[in-house]
Design a protein around this motif. Structure first.
Motif, PDB file in Angstrom:
ATOM      1  N   ASP A 198       1.159  -0.874   0.092  1.00 21.70           N
ATOM      2  CA  ASP A 198       0.097   0.096   0.278  1.00 21.70           C
ATOM      3  C   ASP A 198       1.086   1.011  -0.173  1.00 21.70           C
ATOM      4  O   ASP A 198       0.743   2.602  -0.237  1.00 21.70           O
ATOM      5  CB  ASP A 198      -1.261  -0.622   1.014  1.00 21.70           C
ATOM      6  CG  ASP A 198      -2.135  -0.753   1.123  1.00 21.70           C
ATOM      7  OD1 ASP A 198      -1.839  -1.506  -0.195  1.00 21.70           O
ATOM      8  OD2 ASP A 198      -3.233  -1.424   2.249  1.00 21.70           O
TER       9      ASP A 198
ATOM     10  N   ALA B  21       0.196   3.891  -3.024  1.00 19.38           N
ATOM     11  CA  ALA B  21      -0.467   5.270  -2.418  1.00 19.38           C
ATOM     12  C   ALA B  21       1.027   6.317  -3.112  1.00 19.38           C
ATOM     13  O   ALA B  21       0.684   7.402  -2.989  1.00 19.38           O
ATOM     14  CB  ALA B  21      -0.538   5.985  -0.948  1.00 19.38           C
TER      15      ALA B  21
ATOM     16  N   THR C 124      -5.199  12.698   0.297  1.00 21.40           N
ATOM     17  CA  THR C 124      -5.914  11.820   0.258  1.00 21.40           C
ATOM     18  C   THR C 124      -5.707  10.981  -1.521  1.00 21.40           C
ATOM     19  O   THR C 124      -5.700  11.859  -1.762  1.00 21.40           O
ATOM     20  CB  THR C 124      -7.420  12.104   1.215  1.00 21.40           C
ATOM     21  OG1 THR C 124      -7.245  12.392   1.913  1.00 21.40           O
ATOM     22  CG2 THR C 124      -7.875  10.179   0.698  1.00 21.40           C
TER      23      THR C 124
ATOM     24  N   THR D 114      -6.295   7.821  -3.803  1.00 23.08           N
ATOM     25  CA  THR D 114      -6.741   6.107  -4.106  1.00 23.08           C
ATOM     26  C   THR D 114      -6.333   5.832  -5.309  1.00 23.08           C
ATOM     27  O   THR D 114      -6.515   6.712  -6.374  1.00 23.08           O
ATOM     28  CB  THR D 114      -8.601   6.821  -3.972  1.00 23.08           C
ATOM     29  OG1 THR D 114      -8.940   7.408  -2.598  1.00 23.08           O
ATOM     30  CG2 THR D 114      -9.337   5.282  -4.614  1.00 23.08           C
ATOM     31  N   ARG D 115      -5.597   4.266  -5.193  1.00 20.00           N
ATOM     32  CA  ARG D 115      -5.387   3.413  -6.337  1.00 20.00           C
ATOM     33  C   ARG D 115      -5.430   2.365  -6.393  1.00 20.00           C
ATOM     34  O   ARG D 115      -5.640   2.289  -4.913  1.00 20.00           O
ATOM     35  CB  ARG D 115      -4.143   4.495  -6.084  1.00 20.00           C
ATOM     36  CG  ARG D 115      -3.099   6.036  -6.687  1.00 20.00           C
ATOM     37  CD  ARG D 115      -1.838   6.102  -7.302  1.00 20.00           C
ATOM     38  NE  ARG D 115      -1.286   7.597  -7.275  1.00 20.00           N
ATOM     39  CZ  ARG D 115      -0.782   8.303  -6.699  1.00 20.00           C
ATOM     40  NH1 ARG D 115      -0.127   7.543  -5.642  1.00 20.00           N
ATOM     41  NH2 ARG D 115      -0.592   9.672  -6.799  1.00 20.00           N
TER      42      ARG D 115
ATOM     43  N   MET E  79      -8.516  -1.253  -4.175  1.00 20.16           N
ATOM     44  CA  MET E  79      -8.729   0.324  -4.446  1.00 20.16           C
ATOM     45  C   MET E  79      -7.662   0.870  -2.749  1.00 20.16           C
ATOM     46  O   MET E  79      -8.190  -0.359  -1.894  1.00 20.16           O
ATOM     47  CB  MET E  79     -10.219   1.214  -4.481  1.00 20.16           C
ATOM     48  CG  MET E  79     -10.538   0.336  -6.192  1.00 20.16           C
ATOM     49  SD  MET E  79      -9.294   1.372  -7.458  1.00 20.16           S
ATOM     50  CE  MET E  79      -8.886   3.089  -7.118  1.00 20.16           C
TER      51      MET E  79
ATOM     52  N   SER F  84      -6.893   3.744  -0.667  1.00 17.77           N
ATOM     53  CA  SER F  84      -6.855   4.841  -0.200  1.00 17.77           C
ATOM     54  C   SER F  84      -6.522   5.503   0.869  1.00 17.77           C
ATOM     55  O   SER F  84      -6.199   4.822   2.278  1.00 17.77           O
ATOM     56  CB  SER F  84      -8.677   5.526   0.100  1.00 17.77           C
ATOM     57  OG  SER F  84      -9.323   5.519  -0.947  1.00 17.77           O
ATOM     58  N   LYS F  85      -5.881   6.213   1.377  1.00 20.27           N
ATOM     59  CA  LYS F  85      -4.419   6.613   2.219  1.00 20.27           C
ATOM     60  C   LYS F  85      -3.924   8.313   2.398  1.00 20.27           C
ATOM     61  O   LYS F  85      -3.907   9.222   1.280  1.00 20.27           O
ATOM     62  CB  LYS F  85      -3.494   6.085   1.898  1.00 20.27           C
ATOM     63  CG  LYS F  85      -3.229   4.103   1.996  1.00 20.27           C
ATOM     64  CD  LYS F  85      -3.759   4.323   3.547  1.00 20.27           C
ATOM     65  CE  LYS F  85      -3.318   2.312   3.294  1.00 20.27           C
ATOM     66  NZ  LYS F  85      -3.299   1.902   4.972  1.00 20.27           N
TER      67      LYS F  85
END
Length: 853
Positions: free
Chosen positions: A490, A494, A682, A684-685, A698, A700-701
């Motif tokens: 992650d 991100a 923020t 999202t990928r 997906m 989100s961070k």
């Protein structure tokens, strides 16, 4: 690696295989001494050990802690049988079509193994699979079909990945041949020999159907896999010579790599400083190294109680050293550090998952060790179990016996939980261009590269955007946090690949290998680029840098590391006109960097930062991620003394990042006049962004970054800052009065002084004599000096280029004499001080120390 060497496919016609499947007594290696009956008894013990290792024993499987593993074995086998029942045309198992995919062929063999395993596992009798002849017969029938239609005929095989044919399929088949040895002998008596002959024939990168120690494919963890398979094959064939040869070949993996010159030209394996390399130049302790650890411990278990065990005498102590010096420094609160996982950093398995494999190996190794060594290994297992932020699930262990041992170890009150690392430790893994700096509250992990070590590893659609992972990228692991929330796949998903923590990168958009060429590699056979060719490795999969300066010195628990950032080998080759016109290369930005690692801070200096091509350049001080719901706060102070008002660009004196939900904080002190840019957004990928085969999940961070940005055409600049783990605002404010002073920050020398520690540390990048505080050193060199209250001075020196025969350092001031020195260090008195002459030839970057008074 992939391969397209279809010209080799007809070298071994299937009709000839059974004819060459006789025991090869002429091979090197020796069978057990004694009679044929003695050898047969040895092989029976060996086969029993293998079955016990994978299926467990009646005693191990009777423990309640093993129940979940047994249930998983049973459930998996039943699912595979259902898939076998529902298979369609061109399938052995439902949903796994055969004929064009080497991955699916491997999967089909894996499914057969999983069924066979359940039929030999004690404790599953009630399920109806244990010793079920009908089920075993179905497995054998599956082997026959795969052999006849997809594997045995050599002209149909060896497509896709070379690993599939030399290791992957053989690993599953060899275990099936052991598990179902008696059933095969009764039902298909010639099938075992036929399969072994085919496995020999598929060793295309070997020699005459056997291992070739001069082959670049038969090295490190790969060689351990191949030879383990061959040990099992020798046992089912009752071929002692084959077993002896395989053991002898495997033992070469366990020898410490001696690089001057390397044996058989192989640089893969463990080094004296604890480094582990695979693929000739990739830092790989956390993936291939873990696999090798698993294999060697399995070898100890397989050979236990046989006369072959005498051939591996002393191996327990060797592997214990790997654990202490190679693995333990890289594991922080149960997490395997990301910088030693190669392309595996893009996989969804976590650093905690990687450590579970290490734990199983250490559990079994502790049962082979004795005395204080056994106690220390057991204590380390307990320590990892107690400090990990993820619950270690022993169901992931390969062996039910290991689960039983693990449960017994945790229940043993006489064994205290204890880390194998001292509380404070600095480890210069210079042989693989990595540095680890540990304190009770954090671990700092630094990834470098050079002409010796790759900048990154991309392969098979994995780690798609790796370009700067070896350009001084760092991970700062903080005590008490769940690392899955801040690192792992992650993190790479991100965080922009151009803004990895610690990296200086040009502002541009690079394209991945699949985007560039439409395939997972650059395909140009006419110019030597096939999927597993040396050219592919050198310029696509794991290119090295073009700089020689990468390394540093360690003095006790303190360290200095330096890096001259440079282009990779592909860019240099393209400029020299040796690569095809359509081969795409990227130019790097330039920087000279140092990291000085103390107790409360890591001081970073950078000089000559810029881009000769005139592009904008970003140097990222740090990047961190957090869950969208985490309470992240940013506070800071300007150089004027006023409070910082929020994200953006400003002349900061210090900045503090805090995540209340994770209970962590990091401070950033700017030691010179800079205008850092702070961002918190923020993002999202999809995880598929970094690995083609990842689920399209997906992520989100919140992504925090602090960077120093240079405009297009800007002149090269310098910068100095400190990372302060767990910093309070009060502590950050105090840096205005010290304790760190920058003594020099140029592309020729970078040096700092720490008043509290009475320490001076310097990296000298240029030839000639350079001065910093009490130190004078002829470069290139890395030097640390610390003065004790009683006037005793300790000095550490290394050659980060690994090219110098000798380095000289002068400590200015009163003349001193040697109290103790390492071999290779000479101490002499000169006008104005004391001179150390250090013989660094063939030292491979290690530190030499001296104590003076």
């Amino acid at each position: 690696m992939q391969t397209s060497r279809r010209a080799l496919l007809s070298l071994f016609p299937a009709a000839t295989l059974l004819a060459v499947a006789q025991p090869l007594q002429a091979w090197a290696g020796s069978p057990p001494a004694g009679t044929a009956a003695d050898a047969a008894a040895d092989h029976a013990v060996l086969l029993g050990n293998v079955v016990a290792m994978f299926a467990g024993t009646a005693d191990s499987n009777a423990r309640p802690e093993v129940g979940a593993k047994l249930a998983a074995i049973d459930a998996t086998a039943r699912a595979r049988l259902t898939a076998l029942d529902r298979a369609g045309q061109g399938e052995l198992f439902r949903g796994v079509p055969l004929g064009t995919s080497d991955t699916n062929l491997t999967t089909s063999f894996q499914y057969l193994y999983e069924i066979a395993l359940a039929t030999r596992t004690p404790g599953t009798t009630a399920s109806g699979l244990r010793d079920n002849v009908a089920v075993q017969t179905r497995v054998v029938d599956g082997l026959v079909r795969l052999y006849d239609d997809y594997y045995g005929t050599q002209s149909k095989g060896y497509y896709g990945n070379w690993f599939t044919w030399e290791i992957g399929i053989s690993s599953h088949v060899s275990k099936i041949l052991v598990l179902l040895k008696d059933r095969l002998a009764q039902y298909r008596p010639g099938l075992t020999a036929a399969y072994v002959a085919s496995m020999d024939a598929y060793l295309r990168n070997g020699k005459d159907g056997d291992v070739d120690l001069d082959s670049r494919f038969h090295t490190g963890a790969n060689l351990a896999d191949i030879t383990t398979n061959r040990i099992l094959q020798g046992a089912v064939l009752d071929d002692g010579a084959r077993i002896g040869k395989a053991i002898a070949d495997q033992l070469t993996v366990f020898a410490t790599v001696a690089p001057y010159p390397p044996r058989h030209g192989v640089t893969d394996g463990f080094y004296a400083d604890g480094s582990f390399i695979q693929h000739a130049s990739v830092a790989y302790t956390g993936s291939y190294g873990t696999g090798l650890l698993t294999r060697v411990v399995q070898t100890l278990k397989i050979l236990d109680g046989t006369s072959y065990a005498q051939d591996i005498d002393g191996l327990v102590d060797t592997v214990r050293t790997w654990v202490v010096d190679g693995f333990a420094p890289l594991i922080f609160e149960g997490w395997m550090m990301d910088m030693v996982k190669g392309r595996a950093v893009s996989r969804t398995a976590t650093g905690y998952d990687s450590v579970a494999a290490v734990v199983e190996a250490v559990v079994d190794l502790s049962s082979c060790a004795s005395g204080s060594d056994a106690t220390a290994l057991k204590g380390y297992v307990k320590y990892l179990e107690r400090t990990s932020k993820a619950v270690l699930d022993p169901k992931s262990f390969v062996s039910p016996v290991s689960i039983a041992r693990y449960a017994a170890l945790l229940a043993d009150a006489s064994v205290p939980a204890k880390d194998l690392n001292p509380a404070e430790r600095n480890v210069a893994f210079n042989a693989m261009d990595r540095t680890v700096h540990r304190r009770p509250g954090y671990a700092f992990a630094l990834a470098r590269s050079s002409t010796r070590i790759s900048k990154y590893e991309y392969m098979s659609g994995e780690n798609l955007m790796p370009w700067f992972q070896g350009d001084g990228a760092h991970h700062l692991y903080l005590r008490g946090q769940d690392q899955t929330q801040v690192f792992g796949v992650d993190h790479y998903t991100a965080v922009s690949p151009y803004r990895l923590a610690g990296v200086t990168a040009p502002v541009e958009n690079r394209r991945t290998i699949p985007e560039l060429y439409g395939t997972l590699w650059y395909d140009n056979p006419g110019r030597g680029f096939t999927s597993s060719s040396e050219s592919q490795n050198t310029y696509v999969y794991f290119p090295r840098g073009t700089n020689t300066f990468s390394g540093g010195a360690s003095l006790g628990a303190y360290g200095a590391a330096g890096l001259v950032q440079a282009d990779d080998a592909a860019y240099a080759a393209k400029q020299a006109g040796t690569l095809p016109d359509d081969f795409v290369v990227y130019r790097n930005a330039e920087a000279t960097k140092s990291w000085f690692m103390f107790d409360d801070e890591i001081v970073v200096l950078a000089a000559g930062v810029g881009d000769p091509a005139g592009r904008p350049v970003t140097t990222t001080v740090d990047s961190r991620i957090a869950a969208p719901s985490d309470a992240v706060t940013l506070t800071g102070e300007l150089r004027t003394g006023r409070a910082w008002s929020g994200p953006g660009t400003a002349p900061l004196a210090w900045l503090r990042y805090a995540n209340r939900d994770q209970g962590t904080a990091v401070g950033y002190v700017f030691l010179d006049a800079q205008h850092p840019t702070v961002a918190l957004e923020t993002v999202t990928r999809s995880r598929r962004l970094v690995r083609a085969s990842n689920p399209d999940t997906m992520v989100s961070k919140q992504v925090f970054s602090v960077s120093v940005d240079q405009a297009a055409g800007a002149r090269p600049t310098s910068m100095a800052y400190a990372l302060v783990p767990h910093a309070t605002e009060t502590a950050l404010t105090s840096y205005a009065r010290g304790p760190v002073t920058v003594l020099a920050n140029t592309p020729r020398i970078q040096a700092v002084q720490h008043a509290g520690l009475r320490m001076v540390a310097a990296n000298v990048f240029a030839p000639g004599t350079h001065h910093a505080g009490r130190l004078s050193a002829d470069g290139p060199a890395s030097v640390i000096l610390q003065e004790a209250p009683d006037g005793t001075i300790r000095v550490a020196v290394s050659d980060p280029t690994m090219e110098r025969d000798a380095v000289s350092v002068t400590v200015r001031g009163r003349r001193m004499k040697a109290v103790s020195v390492d071999d290779g260090v000479r101490v002499g008195r000169v006008r104005g001080g004391t001179r150390l002459d250090i013989t660094t030839r063939h030292a491979h970057g290690r530190s030499f120390t001296a104590t003076l008074l």
